[in-house]
Design a protein around this motif. Structure first.
Motif, short mmCIF file in Angstrom:
data_model
loop_
_atom_site.label_atom_id
_atom_site.label_comp_id
_atom_site.label_asym_id
_atom_site.label_seq_id
_atom_site.Cartn_x
_atom_site.Cartn_y
_atom_site.Cartn_z
N UNK A 154 -35.73 -2.49 -47.47
CA UNK A 154 -34.39 -1.96 -47.72
C UNK A 154 -33.80 -2.53 -49.00
N UNK A 155 -33.96 -3.84 -49.20
CA UNK A 155 -33.45 -4.48 -50.41
C UNK A 155 -34.16 -3.96 -51.65
N UNK A 156 -35.47 -3.70 -51.52
CA UNK A 156 -36.23 -3.16 -52.65
C UNK A 156 -35.73 -1.77 -53.02
N UNK A 157 -35.48 -0.94 -52.01
CA UNK A 157 -34.98 0.42 -52.27
C UNK A 157 -33.61 0.37 -52.92
N UNK A 158 -32.75 -0.49 -52.39
CA UNK A 158 -31.40 -0.63 -52.96
C UNK A 158 -31.48 -1.12 -54.41
N UNK A 159 -32.36 -2.09 -54.66
CA UNK A 159 -32.52 -2.60 -56.03
C UNK A 159 -33.01 -1.51 -56.97
N UNK A 160 -33.96 -0.70 -56.46
CA UNK A 160 -34.46 0.40 -57.28
C UNK A 160 -33.39 1.42 -57.60
N UNK A 161 -32.57 1.75 -56.62
CA UNK A 161 -31.48 2.70 -56.85
C UNK A 161 -30.45 2.13 -57.82
N UNK A 162 -30.17 0.83 -57.68
CA UNK A 162 -29.23 0.19 -58.60
C UNK A 162 -29.77 0.21 -60.03
N UNK A 163 -31.08 -0.01 -60.16
CA UNK A 163 -31.69 0.04 -61.49
C UNK A 163 -31.62 1.44 -62.08
#
Length: 275
Positions: free
Chosen positions: A25-34
């Motif tokens: 979940x954190x990886x997906x959120x980080x990707x979306x933020x990027x």
């Protein structure tokens, strides 16, 4: 007295303790933020694709430096390099017969350096090549990609052979790094220059994936119809996402390793002063 953790170290420790689902979940959120950050900062999103190919070239340059400086190819996968050469040759053919632009020049430069790496591994540095560790059968990758390209390819006005070749290079590129990851699994030791190379591939794939996603958003989906009809547009995006996720796990551990190294070095004087 126990030293106070720095913020980056505290965050890394917290993330490491989370269950796999939370990490995903954190990886997906980080990707979306990027993605949001890139959309705000980069106005011409075509530049992201050029940047992706430039980062890939930097990764190849790291390998060349390793081969020239250390005179060893230990830890490198010859099969990944050969797969890279195959999809680059096919993509260059498609570029020459379908469209010719800056990407053609970048691909040409990358192909030449890749062929040089293959030559060095096969001949000059053959004694250090870990052939027994590089045991991924590439026909398990090439044949399915070819069959998939026969079934799902662009529905444009170009010659059918050219459309199939274009689909083949898209599919093969998305999984070409698998033999390199297998070598890393088999050796259990990741050589620094090889790690830098794979991390560069991960960054390049993320930039390429971001390019396609942002282009689709900018055109409100019209890009998908410009790529053709049927399953092909979705397969292009899926191929980009697949390779990004293949490399995401390695990039996570790469960043974690260097964050740990940085925090260790930064706190070393403090710890040495404690009796």
């Amino acid at each position: 007295m126990k030293a106070t953790k720095r913020p980056i170290q505290a965050v890394a420790t917290w993330v490491r303790r989370q269950p796999p689902k939370i990490k995903v979940f954190l990886a997906v959120v980080s990707g979306l933020a990027a993605l949001v950050f890139l959309r705000m900062v980069v106005h011409d999103h075509d530049n992201l694709f050029v940047a992706a190919e430039a980062v890939h070239s930097i990764g190849i340059s790291v390998l060349i430096y390793k081969l020239m400086k250390e005179k060893t190819c230990a830890g490198l996968s010859l099969k990944s390099q050969e797969l890279t050469a195959i999809f680059l040759v096919v993509r260059l053919y498609c570029s020459f017969v379908m469209e010719y632009d800056i990407h053609t020049l970048l691909d040409s430069a990358t192909l030449l350096t890749t062929l040089w790496v293959i030559y060095m591994i096969r001949f000059n540095l053959r004694s250090s090549y870990m052939e027994d560790k590089d045991n991924f059968a590439i026909y398990y990758l090439v044949i399915p990609c070819a069959l998939l390209a026969l079934i799902i390819h662009p529905a444009t006005h170009h010659n059918i052979l050219n459309r199939i070749c274009w689909a083949f290079c898209v599919y093969l590129e998305s999984i070409s790094v698998l033999p390199q990851l297998r070598v890393m699994q088999n050796t259990k030791i990741v050589e620094p220059f090889t790690a830098h190379y794979v991390f560069a591939l991960g960054v390049a794939r993320f930039l390429s994936c971001a390019h396609w996603v942002l282009q689709v958003l900018d055109t409100r989906g019209r890009l998908l119809t410009a790529l053709g009809y049927g399953l092909w547009p979705s397969m292009v995006l899926l191929s980009e996402i697949v390779q990004t996720f293949i490399l995401a796990d390695f990039c996570y551990y790469y960043v974690k390793r260097w964050c740990s190294w940085w925090t260790t070095c930064s706190t070393a004087p403090l710890r040495s002063g404690v009796s």
